[in-house]
Design an enzyme around this catalytic site. Structure first.
Site, PDB file in Angstrom:
ATOM      1  N   MET A   1      -0.601   0.647  -8.289  1.00  0.00           N
ATOM      2  CA  MET A   1      -0.784   2.011  -7.817  1.00  0.00           C
ATOM      3  C   MET A   1       0.462   2.864  -8.091  1.00  0.00           C
ATOM      4  O   MET A   1       1.343   2.447  -8.824  1.00  0.00           O
ATOM      5  CB  MET A   1      -1.110   2.003  -6.319  1.00  0.00           C
ATOM      6  CG  MET A   1      -2.529   1.579  -6.010  1.00  0.00           C
ATOM      7  SD  MET A   1      -2.848   1.714  -4.234  1.00  0.00           S
ATOM      8  CE  MET A   1      -4.652   1.750  -4.229  1.00  0.00           C
TER       9      MET A   1
ATOM     10  N   GLU B   1      -0.999   3.051 -12.655  1.00  0.00           N
ATOM     11  CA  GLU B   1      -2.369   3.601 -12.814  1.00  0.00           C
ATOM     12  C   GLU B   1      -2.353   4.984 -13.481  1.00  0.00           C
ATOM     13  O   GLU B   1      -3.315   5.385 -14.119  1.00  0.00           O
ATOM     14  CB  GLU B   1      -3.062   3.692 -11.455  1.00  0.00           C
ATOM     15  CG  GLU B   1      -2.379   4.617 -10.476  1.00  0.00           C
ATOM     16  CD  GLU B   1      -3.067   4.671  -9.121  1.00  0.00           C
ATOM     17  OE1 GLU B   1      -4.247   4.280  -9.023  1.00  0.00           O
ATOM     18  OE2 GLU B   1      -2.428   5.096  -8.152  1.00  0.00           O
TER      19      GLU B   1
ATOM     20  N   GLY C   1      -8.122  14.423   2.925  1.00  0.00           N
ATOM     21  CA  GLY C   1      -9.119  14.922   3.891  1.00  0.00           C
ATOM     22  C   GLY C   1      -8.985  16.421   4.081  1.00  0.00           C
ATOM     23  O   GLY C   1      -9.410  17.210   3.271  1.00  0.00           O
TER      24      GLY C   1
ATOM     25  N   GLY D   1       2.721  11.471   3.359  1.00  0.00           N
ATOM     26  CA  GLY D   1       3.285  11.575   2.022  1.00  0.00           C
ATOM     27  C   GLY D   1       3.289  13.034   1.575  1.00  0.00           C
ATOM     28  O   GLY D   1       3.031  13.933   2.381  1.00  0.00           O
TER      29      GLY D   1
ATOM     30  N   GLY E   1      -2.711   8.147   2.569  1.00  0.00           N
ATOM     31  CA  GLY E   1      -2.919   6.707   2.368  1.00  0.00           C
ATOM     32  C   GLY E   1      -2.076   5.900   3.350  1.00  0.00           C
ATOM     33  O   GLY E   1      -0.902   6.190   3.556  1.00  0.00           O
TER      34      GLY E   1
ATOM     35  N   ARG F   1      -1.382 -16.383 -22.443  1.00  0.00           N
ATOM     36  CA  ARG F   1      -2.136 -15.127 -22.350  1.00  0.00           C
ATOM     37  C   ARG F   1      -1.224 -13.928 -22.120  1.00  0.00           C
ATOM     38  O   ARG F   1      -0.129 -14.060 -21.576  1.00  0.00           O
ATOM     39  CB  ARG F   1      -3.117 -15.196 -21.170  1.00  0.00           C
ATOM     40  CG  ARG F   1      -4.391 -15.897 -21.532  1.00  0.00           C
ATOM     41  CD  ARG F   1      -5.282 -16.089 -20.340  1.00  0.00           C
ATOM     42  NE  ARG F   1      -6.590 -16.583 -20.755  1.00  0.00           N
ATOM     43  CZ  ARG F   1      -7.448 -17.171 -19.939  1.00  0.00           C
ATOM     44  NH1 ARG F   1      -7.141 -17.298 -18.659  1.00  0.00           N
ATOM     45  NH2 ARG F   1      -8.623 -17.619 -20.384  1.00  0.00           N
TER      46      ARG F   1
ATOM     47  N   SER G   1       0.372  15.366   2.602  1.00  0.00           N
ATOM     48  CA  SER G   1       0.338  15.660   4.051  1.00  0.00           C
ATOM     49  C   SER G   1       1.506  16.548   4.453  1.00  0.00           C
ATOM     50  O   SER G   1       1.374  17.440   5.290  1.00  0.00           O
ATOM     51  CB  SER G   1       0.384  14.349   4.848  1.00  0.00           C
ATOM     52  OG  SER G   1      -0.659  13.490   4.456  1.00  0.00           O
TER      53      SER G   1
ATOM     54  N   ASP H   1       3.948   5.130  -2.893  1.00  0.00           N
ATOM     55  CA  ASP H   1       4.309   5.699  -4.198  1.00  0.00           C
ATOM     56  C   ASP H   1       5.794   6.031  -4.309  1.00  0.00           C
ATOM     57  O   ASP H   1       6.314   6.160  -5.414  1.00  0.00           O
ATOM     58  CB  ASP H   1       3.520   6.988  -4.458  1.00  0.00           C
ATOM     59  CG  ASP H   1       2.017   6.764  -4.339  1.00  0.00           C
ATOM     60  OD1 ASP H   1       1.290   7.752  -4.075  1.00  0.00           O
ATOM     61  OD2 ASP H   1       1.582   5.609  -4.453  1.00  0.00           O
TER      62      ASP H   1
HETATM   63  O1  F6P Z   1      -0.808   7.616  -2.388  1.00  0.00           O
HETATM   64  C1  F6P Z   1      -1.002   6.261  -2.085  1.00  0.00           C
HETATM   65  C2  F6P Z   1      -2.112   5.691  -2.920  1.00  0.00           C
HETATM   66  O2  F6P Z   1      -2.240   4.337  -2.643  1.00  0.00           O
HETATM   67  C3  F6P Z   1      -1.935   5.898  -4.414  1.00  0.00           C
HETATM   68  O3  F6P Z   1      -0.984   5.011  -4.973  1.00  0.00           O
HETATM   69  C4  F6P Z   1      -3.344   5.658  -4.893  1.00  0.00           C
HETATM   70  O4  F6P Z   1      -3.596   6.215  -6.163  1.00  0.00           O
HETATM   71  C5  F6P Z   1      -4.157   6.365  -3.798  1.00  0.00           C
HETATM   72  O5  F6P Z   1      -3.347   6.343  -2.618  1.00  0.00           O
HETATM   73  C6  F6P Z   1      -5.484   5.699  -3.479  1.00  0.00           C
HETATM   74  O6  F6P Z   1      -6.147   6.558  -2.571  1.00  0.00           O
HETATM   75  P1  F6P Z   1      -7.377   6.005  -1.689  1.00  0.00           P
HETATM   76  O7  F6P Z   1      -6.824   5.051  -0.672  1.00  0.00           O
HETATM   77  O8  F6P Z   1      -7.940   7.257  -1.060  1.00  0.00           O
HETATM   78  O9  F6P Z   1      -8.307   5.326  -2.642  1.00  0.00           O
END
Ligand code: F6P
Length: 363
Positions: free
Chosen positions: A175, A229, A81, A107, A12, A168, A110, A133
């Protein structure tokens, strides 16, 4: 001897990648007189024997060096990939491109591929850790995390005003894949009332009780919930299957559960920040880390070192064996760590350690 140094970005993307590329190109070219070639789209570029010469003069526009502060990666990247199955193809590409060494920026996924390249073939590789992350082991800092935290905090600031205006509950899904560093650090910095992370289970009842307490004790009728997430409900190990069944993220799932739990009495909205967290220009912190890591990686190549990752420890950049890093990755939030203690001390509900009752308050 003039080396031909390859550089690639993998996984990413995140702010700071181009800053690291800039540092590698400048240091390798100006200090060592090497040639630096960029490999497009990570290991796919190696497999396809693709490269582009990166020269210092090509990185400026009338003296303005764009790479210092533009987001993303000029080399492109692939996420999830290539796998460990393609290692031999990647190695033959490395050889065909006549690389003397390679700097890989990635990361934990990789980094595993980078390590395998060196186990299976004859290549000199130095790794630079990057990921929003922040889950790479044995390094206190990685490229990309600082900017992402700032991006989330800016979003929390904006959402707080509208939540307060309408009494609210605002759920902000961030992420982090399987760890909660982004949610925890941005939640504390953004003044969240509730922070939900994968490392600590929580319950809808616990959330509900905390919101009720905000209203009773502080007359506060809005609340900010930051949820990672990958967070999951304490009492429901089937959480992911439910999400898959209702085809939603954790933020939406929690909102549905809370509406149900309150008989539709709580007014809730959900904001999923998604890839906004991966964008933007790099923060000063990320530019500093990326520049220091780039310089250090080039020096390790000059020392003929390999299978190492540059890491940030105690204010210094030090080389760490990739194998050791991988044994500690992905690195989650420490349930006993000082940041979680800080959150609890500030009255933030961060889930249930013993799983029996809501524990939003410090002792
Ligand atoms: O590892 C970085 C990250 O942004 C994660 O936080 C997230 O879950 C994932 O990559 C999203 O992957 P992609 O960009 O392939 O949707």
């Amino acid at each position: 001897m003039q080396k031909r140094l390859g550089i690639l970005t993998s996984g990413g993307d995140c702010p700071g990648l181009n800053t690291a590329i800039r540092a590698v190109v400048n240091h390798a070219t100006l200090t060592y007189g090497w040639q630096v070639v960029g490999i497009p789209y990570a290991t796919r570029g190696l497999r396809k024997r693709q490269s582009v010469v990166l020269a210092v003069h090509g990185l400026d526009l009338h003296g303005i060096d764009p790479l210092l502060c533009i987001g993303g990666t000029i080399l492109g990247s692939i996420n999830k990939g290539d796998t460990l199955d393609n290692i031999d193809e990647v190695l033959s590409g490395y050889k065909a491109l006549e690389l003397d060494a390679l700097i890989g920026i990635g990361g934990d996924g990789s980094l595993r591929i980078f390590h395998q390249l060196q186990l299976q073939g004859n290549c000199q590789l130095i790794a630079i850790p990057k990921t929003i992350d922040n889950d790479v082991g044995l390094t206190e800092r990685v490229v990309g995390f600082d900017t992402a935290v700032n991006t989330i905090v800016e979003a929390i600031n904006r959402l707080t005003f509208t939540a307060a205006s309408h009494d609210r509950v605002m759920i902000i899904e961030v992420m982090g894949r399987s760890v909660g560093h982004l949610a925890l650090q941005a939640g504390i910095a953004g003044g969240a009332d509730i922070i939900l992370i994968p490392e600590i289970p929580y319950s809808i009842e616990g959330i509900y009780q905390h919101i009720a307490e905000l209203r009773q004790r502080y007359w506060r009728r809005f609340a900010i919930i930051v949820v990672a997430e990958g967070a999951q409900i304490a009492t429901d190990s089937l959480i992911y299957s439910q999400c898959e069944q209702i085809n939603c993220g954790m933020g939406q799932y929690i909102a549905e559960e809370m509406r149900h739990h309150s008989n539709q009495q709580i007014d809730i909205r959900v904001s999923v920040l998604g890839h906004i967290q991966r964008g933007g220009i790099p923060s000063a912190g990320d530019r500093l880390i990326a520049s220091a890591f780039g310089k250090a990686a080039v020096d390790l190549v000059a020392e003929e070192k390999s299978d190492l990752m540059v890491a940030w420890q105690n204010g210094e950049v030090v080389p760490i064996a990739l194998e050791s890093v991988l044994q500690k990755s992905p690195q989650g939030v420490d349930p006993d760590g000082f940041l979680l203690q800080t959150a609890r001390s500030l009255g933030i509900y961060v889930g249930e350690l013993d799983g029996n009752h809501p524990q939003g308050r410090s002792k």
